[in-house]
Write an enzyme that holds these catalytic residues in place. Structure first.
Site, mmCIF file in Angstrom:
data_model
loop_
_atom_site.group_PDB
_atom_site.id
_atom_site.type_symbol
_atom_site.label_atom_id
_atom_site.label_comp_id
_atom_site.label_asym_id
_atom_site.label_seq_id
_atom_site.Cartn_x
_atom_site.Cartn_y
_atom_site.Cartn_z
ATOM 1 N N THR A 112 0.817 -1.212 0.000
ATOM 2 C CA THR A 112 0.000 0.000 0.000
ATOM 3 C C THR A 112 0.853 1.265 0.000
ATOM 4 O O THR A 112 0.545 2.214 -0.708
ATOM 5 C CB THR A 112 -0.936 0.044 1.220
ATOM 6 O OG1 THR A 112 -0.174 -0.143 2.394
ATOM 7 C CG2 THR A 112 -1.988 -1.023 1.136
ATOM 8 N N THR A 113 1.919 1.254 0.789
ATOM 9 C CA THR A 113 2.770 2.442 0.832
ATOM 10 C C THR A 113 3.420 2.659 -0.531
ATOM 11 O O THR A 113 3.506 3.796 -1.019
ATOM 12 C CB THR A 113 3.861 2.286 1.910
ATOM 13 O OG1 THR A 113 3.265 1.780 3.095
ATOM 14 C CG2 THR A 113 4.535 3.598 2.201
HETATM 15 P P1 ADP Z 1 4.350 -1.444 1.498
HETATM 16 O O1 ADP Z 1 3.180 -0.905 2.244
HETATM 17 O O2 ADP Z 1 4.444 -0.850 0.137
HETATM 18 O O3 ADP Z 1 4.428 -2.927 1.482
HETATM 19 P P2 ADP Z 1 6.668 -1.566 3.205
HETATM 20 O O4 ADP Z 1 6.964 -0.613 4.306
HETATM 21 O O5 ADP Z 1 6.252 -2.934 3.555
HETATM 22 O O6 ADP Z 1 5.610 -0.873 2.281
HETATM 23 O O7 ADP Z 1 7.958 -1.628 2.294
HETATM 24 C C1 ADP Z 1 8.027 -2.443 1.151
HETATM 25 C C2 ADP Z 1 9.321 -2.196 0.445
HETATM 26 O O8 ADP Z 1 10.418 -2.503 1.304
HETATM 27 C C3 ADP Z 1 9.471 -3.101 -0.764
HETATM 28 O O9 ADP Z 1 9.930 -2.355 -1.846
HETATM 29 C C4 ADP Z 1 10.506 -4.110 -0.321
HETATM 30 O O10 ADP Z 1 11.250 -4.628 -1.390
HETATM 31 C C5 ADP Z 1 11.351 -3.275 0.596
HETATM 32 N N1 ADP Z 1 12.157 -4.078 1.515
HETATM 33 C C6 ADP Z 1 11.768 -5.042 2.358
HETATM 34 N N2 ADP Z 1 12.828 -5.556 3.027
HETATM 35 C C7 ADP Z 1 13.923 -4.886 2.600
HETATM 36 C C8 ADP Z 1 15.328 -4.930 2.896
HETATM 37 N N3 ADP Z 1 15.818 -5.789 3.768
HETATM 38 N N4 ADP Z 1 16.121 -4.055 2.252
HETATM 39 C C9 ADP Z 1 15.622 -3.186 1.364
HETATM 40 N N5 ADP Z 1 14.340 -3.087 1.038
HETATM 41 C C10 ADP Z 1 13.489 -3.932 1.634
#
Ligand code: ADP
Ligand code: MG
Length: 551
Positions: A99-100
């Protein structure tokens, strides 16, 4: 999307002494509003994203990192901003995560569209270009994605962990990810046609305050968080015949009938006797068909409770509708709507076990189809955020299993797709080409913000990432744990391709909807706080105050 947005060129109409903005001003206006919403969630993106504390008008507090929760809790009173929030909600419904990303991308697409508008490019080629780019991006994502299946437990585990990442640091993701994968596998169905599906409705999440998150568990069957209606009832019943009842065990006519008071003492006694008889008959009916346990979705009269206890029947009243539905599957029963018509064949069969410490009933059927993830935490705040994080992870893993495609995270697919879109743009003539390039630039917001939120330089990170992708490293991403550019697929930062595809599509659709609006007629004051690239202050107050009067 709301109706007024669906019909071709929408016009927003409000009030009599309306104020009106047209064309470029209207677009500028909407872009600012949408960007303000996007900015407000951007700082939560990724594992190092910040949490937000939301305080609603009654003073109750939510601490969260979850994009859709933030937006839902904010008191936003602006049609354009609401359109962007709908993006988050549809993303949550469709994919359970991302969502973000979707909201931030929508904001960035609009920001870059705004720059094209400044250069006197008409919205139509921008909209077309964005549309072309989104379609192409989906194809490229499919090309980059790796296939997985339901037996790929290790990768599914990583997908669950990645999805839970950033949602409250104190959460111990390892064991939770295992629970999520176990729960999803329990409801995964391998069809004869080779299609894998996940029966998501038979996977329930139940929360329980008072113990450590490490005591969370997956249990076969259903968990019902209710007390028996009477102290003198059995607590646990093995091999129980269970009645699921969606009807009252109460008298049909109210004793408060005006005739009664008019009729005097004798008449009153008559009514009381009649009521007693009716309740006794109802309980007798339940006993006659052979039920040992009754889960009733509605009320049970005090007297009926007493009769039920006398019959040695365990009864639970005001069970949730969802509980009854899953019990129905777990016990292979039929939900009864009219007690009169109930028969033995409607009963379900299984074990009902009371956990006195937790005040929960565990209900397990013979060949139970259905599981419950019981989440525990010390306080309501912990449990709430745990529930949000785990529910998202369940949806995400379920989606990965049924969709069967997975991507590297950390901005790797965004940079790869951006680079491929730039090559594609060269083959497109006209102003659409500029829009496709703007779309590619917008995608790179994701790695930029991930780096920024982790305290790294966003420009350096992006330059390094582009370099790696130019060298053919399609899985090169930013790893927020190490701060380095690496193969995030191998590092185990994994996401379902479907979530990414959905986020791109939703972001594009909403950006295009906003771009189509060229006329706003409004009752309110149309001043905006444009040019302010700062985070809005406290969400809830900041958003409402900053934008409430815009339209
Ligand atoms: P959303 O609501 O969009 O799911 P999140 O706060 O869950 O937002 O962030 C998702 C993003 O974080 C994705 O682009 C994912 O690839 C990235 N992400 C998750 N873990 C890592 C990590 N260890 N290093 C870098 N990016 C990450
Ligand atoms: Mg997420």
């Amino acid at each position: 999307m709301s109706k007024r947005m669906q019909q071709g060129r929408p016009m927003i109409v409000m009030g009599d002494d309306a104020q009106r903005v047209k064309d470029k001003d209207a677009q500028e206006h909407n872009i600012q509003a949408a960007r303000a919403v996007a900015r407000s969630v951007r700082s939560t993106l990724g594992p190092k994203g910040m949490d937000k504390m939301l305080v609603d008008s009654s003073g109750s507090i939510t601490i969260t990192n979850d994009g859709v929760t933030i937006l839902e809790e904010m008191d936003i009173d602006n049609p354009t901003a609401e359109m962007i929030i709908e993006v988050a909600e549809s993303q949550e419904d469709e994919a359970g995560d991302g969502t973000t990303t979707a909201v931030s991308l929508a904001g960035e697409l609009l920001k870059n569209a705004g720059e094209l508008l400044e250069r006197d490019i008409h919205p139509t080629p921008i909209i077309t270009g964005y549309h072309l780019a989104a379609e192409r991006a989906s194809e490229e994502i499919d090309d980059i994605a790796t296939s997985i299946d339901s037996t790929d437990v290790e990768r599914l585990h990583k997908i669950a962990e990645t999805s839970m990442t950033g949602k409250r640091d104190e959460l111990d993701k390892e064991p939770l990810a295992s629970l999520v994968v176990d729960a999803v596998s329990a409801v995964t169905i391998e069809g004869e046609d080779g299609e894998t599906s996940v029966d998501r409705t038979n996977l329930l999440v139940e929360t329980q305050t008072g113990r450590h998150p490490a005591d969370s568990e997956v249990v076969d069957g259903a968990v019902v968080n209710k007390d028996p209606v009477h102290d003198n009832m059995p607590r646990s019943v093995e091999d129980a015949n269970v009645l699921l009842l969606d009807a009252r065990i109460e008298v049909t006519s109210a004793t408060a009938d005006p005739e009664i008071s008019a009729g005097g003492r004798e008449a009153l006694q008559g009514f009381v006797d009649r009521d007693e008889r009716e309740l006794k008959e109802k309980v007798q009916k339940i006993a006659d068909i052979g039920a040992d346990v009754v889960f009733c979705q509605r009320g049970i009269d005090d007297l009926a409770q007493h009769y039920l206890a006398q019959e040695g029947i365990l009864a639970i009243r005001r069970a949730k509708k969802g509980d009854l539905e899953i019990l129905n599957d777990v016990l292979d029963a039929t939900i009864v709507n009219h007690l009169e018509g109930a028969e033995e064949a409607d009963l379900g069969y299984g074990d009902v076990t009371r956990d006195e410490d937790d005040e929960l009933f565990y209900v397990e059927g013979e060949d139970a189809h259905g599981v419950t993830l019981v989440l525990r935490g010390s306080t309501d705040h912990v449990v709430d955020e745990l529930e949000r994080g785990v529910t998202d992870a369940v949806d995400v893993v379920a989606r990965a299993v049924s969709d069967g495609r997975v991507l590297a995270g950390g901005g790797a697919p965004e940079v790869e797709v951006a680079s491929r879109l730039r090559a594609y743009a060269d083959s497109v003539s006209g102003r659409e080409q500029l829009a496709i390039e703007a779309f590619a630039d917008s995608l790179e917001l994701v790695p930029r913000v991930l780096a920024e939120n982790a305290g790294y330089d966003s420009i350096d990170t992006l330059v390094d990432l582009r370099g790696a992708h130019d060298d053919g490293e399609i899985h090169a991403g930013f790893n927020a744990w190490t701060g380095s550019i690496e193969n995030t697929f191998e590092a185990g930062v994994l996401e379902p391709a479907h979530v990414k595809e959905q986020a791109l599509t939703a972001a594009t659709e909403s950006a295009n909807l906003v771009l189509k609006i060229d006329d706003i007629v409004s009752a309110g004051d149309l001043s905006t706080d444009k040019g302010n690239d700062e985070e809005p202050g406290a969400p809830g107050s900041g958003m409402g105050g900053g934008m409430g009067g815009m339209m």
